[in-house]
Design a protein around this motif. Sequence first.
Motif, PDB file in Angstrom:
ATOM      1  N   GLN A  75       0.852  -1.198   0.000  1.00 55.69           N
ATOM      2  CA  GLN A  75       0.000   0.000   0.000  1.00 55.69           C
ATOM      3  C   GLN A  75       0.886   1.247   0.000  1.00 55.69           C
ATOM      4  O   GLN A  75       1.771   1.391   0.847  1.00 55.69           O
ATOM      5  CB  GLN A  75      -0.913   0.023   1.242  1.00 55.69           C
ATOM      6  N   PRO A 186      -8.131   2.663  -2.052  1.00 53.66           N
ATOM      7  CA  PRO A 186      -9.455   3.043  -1.524  1.00 53.66           C
ATOM      8  C   PRO A 186     -10.614   2.260  -2.128  1.00 53.66           C
ATOM      9  O   PRO A 186     -11.585   1.960  -1.442  1.00 53.66           O
ATOM     10  CB  PRO A 186      -9.547   4.540  -1.877  1.00 53.66           C
ATOM     11  N   GLN A 187     -10.511   1.902  -3.417  1.00 53.34           N
ATOM     12  CA  GLN A 187     -11.642   1.241  -4.063  1.00 53.34           C
ATOM     13  C   GLN A 187     -11.654  -0.270  -3.885  1.00 53.34           C
ATOM     14  O   GLN A 187     -12.623  -0.924  -4.232  1.00 53.34           O
ATOM     15  CB  GLN A 187     -11.665   1.570  -5.566  1.00 53.34           C
ATOM     16  N   PRO A 318     -13.312   3.509   5.990  1.00 54.40           N
ATOM     17  CA  PRO A 318     -12.154   4.167   5.366  1.00 54.40           C
ATOM     18  C   PRO A 318     -10.993   4.427   6.324  1.00 54.40           C
ATOM     19  O   PRO A 318      -9.830   4.199   5.967  1.00 54.40           O
ATOM     20  CB  PRO A 318     -12.753   5.477   4.839  1.00 54.40           C
ATOM     21  N   GLN A 322      -7.185   2.270   6.005  1.00 53.90           N
ATOM     22  CA  GLN A 322      -5.872   2.868   5.803  1.00 53.90           C
ATOM     23  C   GLN A 322      -4.824   2.316   6.764  1.00 53.90           C
ATOM     24  O   GLN A 322      -3.617   2.477   6.534  1.00 53.90           O
ATOM     25  CB  GLN A 322      -5.964   4.391   5.970  1.00 53.90           C
TER      26      GLN A 322
END
Length: 343
Positions: A75, A186-187, A318, A322
Amino acid sequence: MKAAHDLLIAGGGPAGLATALHAVRAGFDVVVAEPRRAPVDKACGEGLMPGAVRALRALGVTVPGQPLAGIRYVQDGRGVQAAFRQGPGLGVRRTSLHLALHTAVVEAGVPVLPLRVSGVRQDATGVTASGTGLRARWLIAADGLHSPVRRSLGLATTSRGTPRYGLRRHYAVAPQSPYVEVHWAPQGEAYVTPLGPRLLGLALLTSWRSPFDTQLAGFRQLAARLPAEAAVTDVRGAGPLRQMASTRVHGRVLLVGDAAGYIDALTGEGLSLALTGAEVLVDHLRRGAPAGYESAWKAATRRHRLLTDCLVRARQQPRLAQLIVPAAERLPRLFATAVNALA
């Protein structure tokens, strides 16, 4: 009416074929109903965890593929990897896996008939598959994620959360490492699985409904490595992924594989669970205790279901999403423990 067979298996995918192999070796008379010709392709990550490799070996099924050393999370330019401790996994084309299992079943003398089972009628002595002329003492629903048999019996339950979907394509690109790479954005997630010296499988898991190329563009590093001209197969899709069943045992009908219930492909354990479920199911029929399959299935899949559900729930928040890769990077031993608990 007397049953002509001990087991009628609706669905000739990996779960149904593994069930057939376990059943015929346990002395059952078995027939498989599968309308599609082998080999059957499907949108999936195509990475077998070590547990699935061992299960195939125990069945005597040899599958060609690319050894997998472990899992790597990536990531925003950072990453952490964990090696498999109990032997390698295997990157295998879905068609190769299906053909190997199908061949083993046919060689074991099990008929695989080009028939579709969409509904059943059962009584005290057996089950009749509507429109097929087939009758057996037990019917095994191994007919996939959107199981027609599960639906016809009213066993499908409402799923919670945002629906997620899977998309898959292959690229003529050499693997950068022997690890399955899981890229986080994110998606959704992108799974890069080595399948050969110059072949990669790319599976995207996402809740977004947009074209494959649009999804891939969100993974900038991957998009640069996997140009469109390197693609060697069309895009295949599957979903919604979360499918639940109220029970795995309904009279003389038993559910196995994705038909028995599926949470998400995020942890890559679908095939391992299907192979485990097949063995557990046949063992309970062999011992004359089919009702015990429900609790045994729950016990055999509990760790996977809990870990997968927690990870998917965190993924859909969200702020928490992360933190998944940074937390794995800061706690590599915990990450390695989780990977090997699933492997």
